[in-house]
Design a protein around this motif. Structure first.
Motif, PDB file in Angstrom:
ATOM      1  N   SER A 159       0.830  -1.212   0.000  1.00 24.98           N
ATOM      2  CA  SER A 159       0.000   0.000   0.000  1.00 24.98           C
ATOM      3  C   SER A 159       0.863   1.261   0.000  1.00 24.98           C
ATOM      4  N   LEU A 160       2.047   1.190   0.614  1.00 23.93           N
ATOM      5  CA  LEU A 160       2.959   2.335   0.586  1.00 23.93           C
ATOM      6  C   LEU A 160       3.592   2.515  -0.789  1.00 23.93           C
ATOM      7  N   GLN A 161       3.766   1.440  -1.534  1.00 25.10           N
ATOM      8  CA  GLN A 161       4.364   1.511  -2.864  1.00 25.10           C
ATOM      9  C   GLN A 161       3.369   1.906  -3.945  1.00 25.10           C
ATOM     10  N   LEU A 162       2.112   1.759  -3.694  1.00 29.16           N
ATOM     11  CA  LEU A 162       1.086   2.033  -4.698  1.00 29.16           C
ATOM     12  C   LEU A 162       1.154   3.443  -5.288  1.00 29.16           C
ATOM     13  N   ILE A 166       1.067   4.645  -9.277  1.00 30.97           N
ATOM     14  CA  ILE A 166      -0.110   5.340  -9.803  1.00 30.97           C
ATOM     15  C   ILE A 166       0.211   6.763 -10.264  1.00 30.97           C
ATOM     16  N   VAL A 167       1.020   7.507  -9.518  1.00 27.18           N
ATOM     17  CA  VAL A 167       1.316   8.902  -9.876  1.00 27.18           C
ATOM     18  C   VAL A 167       1.956   9.000 -11.261  1.00 27.18           C
ATOM     19  N   PRO A 168       3.024   8.234 -11.572  1.00 24.36           N
ATOM     20  CA  PRO A 168       3.573   8.314 -12.930  1.00 24.36           C
ATOM     21  C   PRO A 168       2.572   7.868 -13.995  1.00 24.36           C
ATOM     22  N   LEU A 169       1.777   6.877 -13.696  1.00 21.67           N
ATOM     23  CA  LEU A 169       0.774   6.410 -14.647  1.00 21.67           C
ATOM     24  C   LEU A 169      -0.221   7.520 -14.961  1.00 21.67           C
ATOM     25  N   LEU A 170      -0.698   8.220 -13.935  1.00 22.03           N
ATOM     26  CA  LEU A 170      -1.627   9.333 -14.145  1.00 22.03           C
ATOM     27  C   LEU A 170      -0.963  10.477 -14.909  1.00 22.03           C
TER      28      LEU A 170
END
Length: 182
Positions: A159-162, A166-170
């Motif tokens: 959960s800490l790595q998520l 996600i941020v670069p993907l967005l």
């Protein structure tokens, strides 16, 4: 003699309908290593419950690589381990077991001197075996409660790595410059 063999070949499949697993198990043990066993009977026994199929899967010379790969892909750990214990294993069967086999099958495959394990499958086996070491050590030292705590800790770390995924993907998916061609 030939008449008896022909009669047995006709009647043997009816023995597979016996609801008692002991009958099918005895058939599997008897026909496991025979080269002149009825082919349909051996195939049916190989597809039976794993504890019944295990002798046939481990010893029958009548099973093709395609059948062994199919059973390795769809069978449970006991069936996979029985296949891994065969006297000789082709590279294709080894590759299938290295990819989808349970831990016990992977260990049996690695210890089998008659296995023709391709280099890429050997790397896969090593990777899989290394991946289970932490869980094995924690279970061995702390028991089941330690395994449960390890599972919870791994979920916290995930959960800490998520956000890092996600941020670069967005950012990439909302960039008009990067997405204009798509």
């Amino acid at each position: 003699m030939i008449a008896q063999i022909l009669r047995f070949n006709r009647e043997a499949p009816t023995l597979l309908d016996d609801p008692a697993p002991l009958v099918r198990r005895r058939l599997a043990e008897y026909f496991a290593a025979q080269t002149h066993a009825p082919r349909a009977l051996v195939s049916a026994l190989a597809s039976d419950e794993s504890d019944i199929a295990a002798p046939v899967l481990a010893h029958s010379p009548l099973l093709s690589d395609a059948e062994l790969i199919d059973i390795a892909a769809t069978g449970d750990a006991l069936a996979q381990e029985a296949i891994a214990h065969r006297f000789q294993l082709s590279a294709s069967v080894c590759a299938a077991l290295a990819e989808v086999g349970a831990s016990a099958a992977a260990i049996a495959l690695a210890r089998n001197p008659g296995a023709d394990i391709p280099e890429f499958s050997l790397r896969r086996l090593v990777t899989r075996l290394i991946a289970i070491v932490p869980a094995f050590v924690v279970t061995w030292i702390y028991g089941e409660s330690g395994t449960a705590r390890l599972l919870i800790l791994s979920q916290v770390i995930l959960s800490l790595q998520l956000p890092f995924a996600i941020v670069p993907l967005l950012m990439f998916s909302t960039s008009k410059g990067l997405m204009k061609g798509l």
